[in-house]
Design a protein around this motif. Structure first.
Motif, short mmCIF file in Angstrom:
data_model
loop_
_atom_site.label_atom_id
_atom_site.label_comp_id
_atom_site.label_asym_id
_atom_site.label_seq_id
_atom_site.Cartn_x
_atom_site.Cartn_y
_atom_site.Cartn_z
N ARG A 227 0.82 -1.21 0.00
CA ARG A 227 0.00 0.00 0.00
C ARG A 227 0.86 1.26 0.00
O ARG A 227 0.47 2.29 -0.58
N HIS A 228 2.02 1.18 0.64
CA HIS A 228 2.94 2.32 0.65
C HIS A 228 3.35 2.68 -0.76
O HIS A 228 3.29 3.85 -1.17
N PHE A 229 3.78 1.69 -1.53
CA PHE A 229 4.25 1.96 -2.89
C PHE A 229 3.10 2.34 -3.82
O PHE A 229 3.27 3.14 -4.74
N GLU A 230 1.93 1.76 -3.59
CA GLU A 230 0.77 2.13 -4.40
C GLU A 230 0.39 3.60 -4.16
O GLU A 230 0.04 4.33 -5.09
N LYS A 231 0.49 4.02 -2.90
CA LYS A 231 0.17 5.41 -2.57
C LYS A 231 1.16 6.37 -3.23
O LYS A 231 0.80 7.49 -3.63
N LEU A 232 2.40 5.93 -3.39
CA LEU A 232 3.42 6.76 -4.03
C LEU A 232 3.28 6.79 -5.55
O LEU A 232 3.96 7.55 -6.23
N GLY A 233 2.42 5.93 -6.09
CA GLY A 233 2.28 5.84 -7.54
C GLY A 233 3.30 4.93 -8.19
O GLY A 233 3.47 4.96 -9.41
N SER A 674 10.61 1.76 6.12
CA SER A 674 10.37 3.09 5.56
C SER A 674 8.95 3.25 5.06
O SER A 674 8.62 4.25 4.42
N PHE A 675 8.08 2.28 5.38
CA PHE A 675 6.71 2.29 4.87
C PHE A 675 5.72 2.91 5.85
O PHE A 675 4.52 2.92 5.59
N GLY A 676 6.20 3.40 6.99
CA GLY A 676 5.32 4.02 7.97
C GLY A 676 5.02 3.08 9.13
O GLY A 676 5.47 1.94 9.17
N THR A 677 4.28 3.57 10.09
CA THR A 677 3.89 2.80 11.26
C THR A 677 2.49 2.23 11.05
O THR A 677 1.58 2.94 10.64
N SER A 678 2.34 0.94 11.33
CA SER A 678 1.06 0.26 11.12
C SER A 678 0.49 -0.20 12.46
O SER A 678 1.20 -0.84 13.24
N PHE A 679 -0.76 0.14 12.72
CA PHE A 679 -1.45 -0.29 13.93
C PHE A 679 -2.69 -1.09 13.55
O PHE A 679 -3.32 -0.81 12.51
N ASN A 680 -3.07 -2.06 14.37
CA ASN A 680 -4.42 -2.61 14.27
C ASN A 680 -5.40 -1.49 14.60
O ASN A 680 -5.15 -0.68 15.50
N PHE A 681 -6.52 -1.46 13.89
CA PHE A 681 -7.40 -0.30 13.99
C PHE A 681 -8.20 -0.27 15.29
O PHE A 681 -8.43 0.80 15.86
N ALA A 682 -8.64 -1.43 15.77
CA ALA A 682 -9.52 -1.47 16.94
C ALA A 682 -9.36 -2.82 17.63
O ALA A 682 -8.78 -3.75 17.07
N PRO A 683 -9.83 -2.95 18.88
CA PRO A 683 -9.82 -4.27 19.53
C PRO A 683 -10.51 -5.30 18.65
O PRO A 683 -11.53 -5.02 18.02
N LEU A 684 -9.97 -6.49 18.64
CA LEU A 684 -10.47 -7.53 17.75
C LEU A 684 -10.76 -8.79 18.56
O LEU A 684 -9.93 -9.23 19.35
#
Length: 690
Positions: A227-233, A674-684
């Motif tokens: 997703r990081h590279f897709e966002k960069l085009g 270098s792709f950013g910080t990734s978190f789970n969005f909510a308790p699962l």
């Protein structure tokens, strides 16, 4: 993925970002490169994780290049062709190394014409290239010197034009030639990238390929990366067509190449970087991003292949990276197919909770059970959205009902206070009217940690959760060193603290804090009976009439991953013992996970970073303790509600039903290189059969 369009301008832009990261790494003394500075107009200091990643990337390519240049292949000159070279400065290193070996070198760099023109313009400005060549003589040749050439060519169009340009700069198509492709083929479609390899095989009779590429696109880290590279085009167009080391190997064989060695970066780091060198780079900067480091290493491979028929090839580069595969150290369980856990609650319908590096304990408030979360790194819960605010250290206590996991902040009765990262939190109750949470240790700043004990009391006032806290002053002179990434639990009116680390040391000690006398005691253990570790997990185990602690996994000294399960038993008084369980089949090494005991005798190891197989962290390992048997593996999805699911550096709570387990995962994630910080969005909440 071949239907996804790539913007060639954005692909060229990845060069600009990459060269800034390489300069940052060199500036921090990871490598000695005096040429990078000439190709970066605006230097930036990158994070320690990015610096280490680019160091390893450079060392992997350098390892193969050194092996090729120092080989005894019978040839007049060694030829190197760098595909998608960008602003890389490896030519200057190779030229110096070849001169040291007294060997002739021809070095050719190929990239988009615009990139090569900018590179040569910058280098010429600082006197790095000396040539009387005029590019008016050729459409593709940007520069040519005695032993160097820069060719402008789009690798999506392999054919006679490139063959002609290589011939014009003096490349001999029968001489041993090393092709370097450093994160290049992934930007081409599967068919385009395969055509590059086939074209080389068709035109060069003694070709060697060094391919450095991303793999594992379908797990949580891989999804974040894509997703990081897709966002960069600049999407990774071929990674899904060739998602594993094995698929890359098969492609090379199909194209006529023999794969000599292929490993992920973790195997390369373990086998090809000396312990002295690893110690040096691990002490260059403060570092606490182990999860992101290992996940990054597992998602890149370096592959070395050849189409040469020469009998000298085996001598040159057979088994170039040491052992064949890191997996041989920790066999992957294959006898039992993984079961799939069911996700029964949607994160979309819940209040967001995005954090990692926190600690958690269960407690009772107003006769109701809650989970208390403290510290961590993430996004304040009132600011959290899928397009969220910048993340930072979290200052609040968070109260959550595990049956209805909506997070509530807990207000302090005094001034707002911060909480450390990777501390431990336990619940202690002496009588029905006396209870408290005890927090020990944790990292208080990028370079500091603590050995303090906080007593935290939580209540409700006017419908609002409130808390008060104070530091407990030990009455003993002997104290554990300050630390983080340790574990603790309550056992027989004692808080047991196991392992952990500080900025320079991994601890192999076990301390016991008596909650009645307020004194610390260090357990005496036989040498070698307990390996130092951090980021492990512990869980109390009531076995028969005795209380024990199960210790599992972790990272040891020199970042050695551990796959053991230990049992600590504490008796009345000062006696204790520690022993190892012989779990069969052998467990995969795992750390940054959680653990639970179910039904009295079943151990669950939840999530974490695994350093074998495909490196996925979204599994639950089921172990039957009386027979010391690994009985099942339960898989979690890699994505849920269109969000990557990353069960590592999290906390979890176990809810038992009659015929099923329900497990609630709170937080989780990491810095993803270098792709950013990734978190789970909510308790699962996940469900699986007992």
């Amino acid at each position: 993925m071949e239907g996804v369009k790539s913007n060639s301008i954005q692909v060229q832009g990845t060069n600009d970002s990459s060269i800034v990261s390489k300069l940052s790494m060199a500036t921090c003394n990871y490598i000695d490169d005096q040429y990078l500075k000439y190709f970066v107009k605006k230097p930036q200091r990158r994070s320690a994780l990015i610096n280490r990643g680019y160091y390893l990337r450079c060392k992997a390519i350098e390892h193969v290049l050194e092996l090729f240049l120092s080989s005894n292949l019978e040839c007049n000159v060694k030829q190197v062709v760098s595909l998608g070279a960008g602003f890389d400065t490896r030519y200057f290193w190779a030229r110096k190394y070849a001169q040291k070996l007294k060997k002739e070198l021809v070095y050719v760099e190929i990239d988009f014409p615009e990139v090569m023109k900018r590179k040569i313009s910058l280098g010429t400005e600082f006197g790095l290239y000396q040539s009387d060549f005029s590019n008016e003589q050729s459409q593709n040749i940007i520069l040519r010197t005695e032993n160097y050439a820069a060719i402008g060519h789009d690798l999506r169009n392999m054919g006679p034009q490139l063959h002609s340009a290589l011939s014009e700069v003096g490349v001999n198509f029968s001489q041993p030639t090393l092709f370097i492709s450093e994160v290049v083929l992934a930007y081409l479609t599967g068919s385009q990238s395969s055509k590059v390899i086939s074209w080389i095989n068709h035109n060069f009779s003694n070709a060697f390929l060094c391919i450095f590429e991303q793999i594992l696109p379908q797990d949580g880290f891989g999804l974040v990366m894509r997703r990081h590279f897709e966002k960069l085009g600049s999407p990774l167009l071929s990674i899904c067509a060739f998602p594993t080391k094995e698929s890359h190997t098969l492609r090379h064989k199909t194209a006529g190449f023999k794969v000599l060695s292929s490993v992920n970066l973790h195997t390369f780091y373990t086998n090809c970087i000396s312990q002295t060198e690893r110690t040096r780079i691990e002490n260059l900067e403060m570092f606490d991003e182990f999860e992101g480091w290992h996940q990054m290493c597992l998602h890149y491979i370096i592959l070395f292949s050849t189409n040469s028929k020469s009998s000298e090839v085996a001598e040159v580069c057979q088994n170039a990276f040491g052992v064949t595969d890191y997996n041989c150290m920790f066999p992957k369980m294959t006898r039992i197919d993984p079961d799939l856990a069911q996700i029964i609650e949607s994160g979309k319908s819940l209040e967001p909770l995005q954090l990692h590096g926190h600690c958690m304990a269960s407690c009772t408030i107003a006769q109701q059970s809650y989970e208390i979360i403290a510290g961590g790194y993430g996004i304040p819960i009132k600011q959290t959205t899928k397009r969220s605010a910048p993340h930072s250290r979290l200052p609040h206590l968070i109260v959550i009902d595990p049956l209805n996991p909506v997070p509530h902040t807990c207000k302090p009765t005094t001034d707002k206070l911060s909480f450390p990262l990777h501390a431990s939190l336990v619940f202690y109750q002496t009588t029905t009217n006396e209870q408290a949470l005890l927090m020990f240790g944790g990292r208080t700043s990028p370079v500091s940690c603590t050995n303090s004990i906080r007593s935290i009391s939580i209540g409700k006032q006017n419908g609002q959760f409130i808390f008060s806290q104070y530091n407990i002053e030990p009455k003993s002179s002997s104290l554990p060193e300050s630390r983080w990434r340790h574990s603790s639990c309550i056992l027989q009116n004692k808080m047991v603290v196991i392992g952990g680390r500080n900025g320079s040391k991994v601890f192999g000690d076990i301390w016991c804090f008596d909650l009645l006398s307020f004194t610390w005691e260090l357990f005496n253990m036989d040498p070698g009976s307990f390996e130092p570790r951090h980021s492990h997990s512990i869980v109390p185990w009531l076995s028969g009439s005795s209380e024990k602690v199960i210790i599992s996994g972790g990272l040891g000294e020199n970042m050695k991953p551990l796959n053991d399960v230990m049992v600590l038993e504490i008796s009345d008084g000062a006696s204790h013992s520690i022993s190892s369980l012989d779990i069969q089949p052998a467990l995969v090494a795992r750390y940054s996970h959680t653990s639970h005991i179910v039904g009295g005798n079943t151990l669950l190891l939840v999530g974490g970073v695994e350093l074998a197989g495909d490196g996925t962290c979204n599994t639950i390992c089921v172990i039957h303790l009386p027979t010391q048997t690994w009985t099942r593996t339960i898989s979690l999805a890699s994505m849920y509600n269109n969000c990557p699911l990353r069960v590592l550096d999290h906390t979890s709570a176990l809810l038992l039903k009659e015929k099923e387990c329900r497990l609630v995962v709170f937080g989780g994630g990491s810095n993803c290189f270098s792709f950013g910080t990734s978190f789970n969005f909510a308790p699962l909440t996940v469900q699986f059969a007992l």
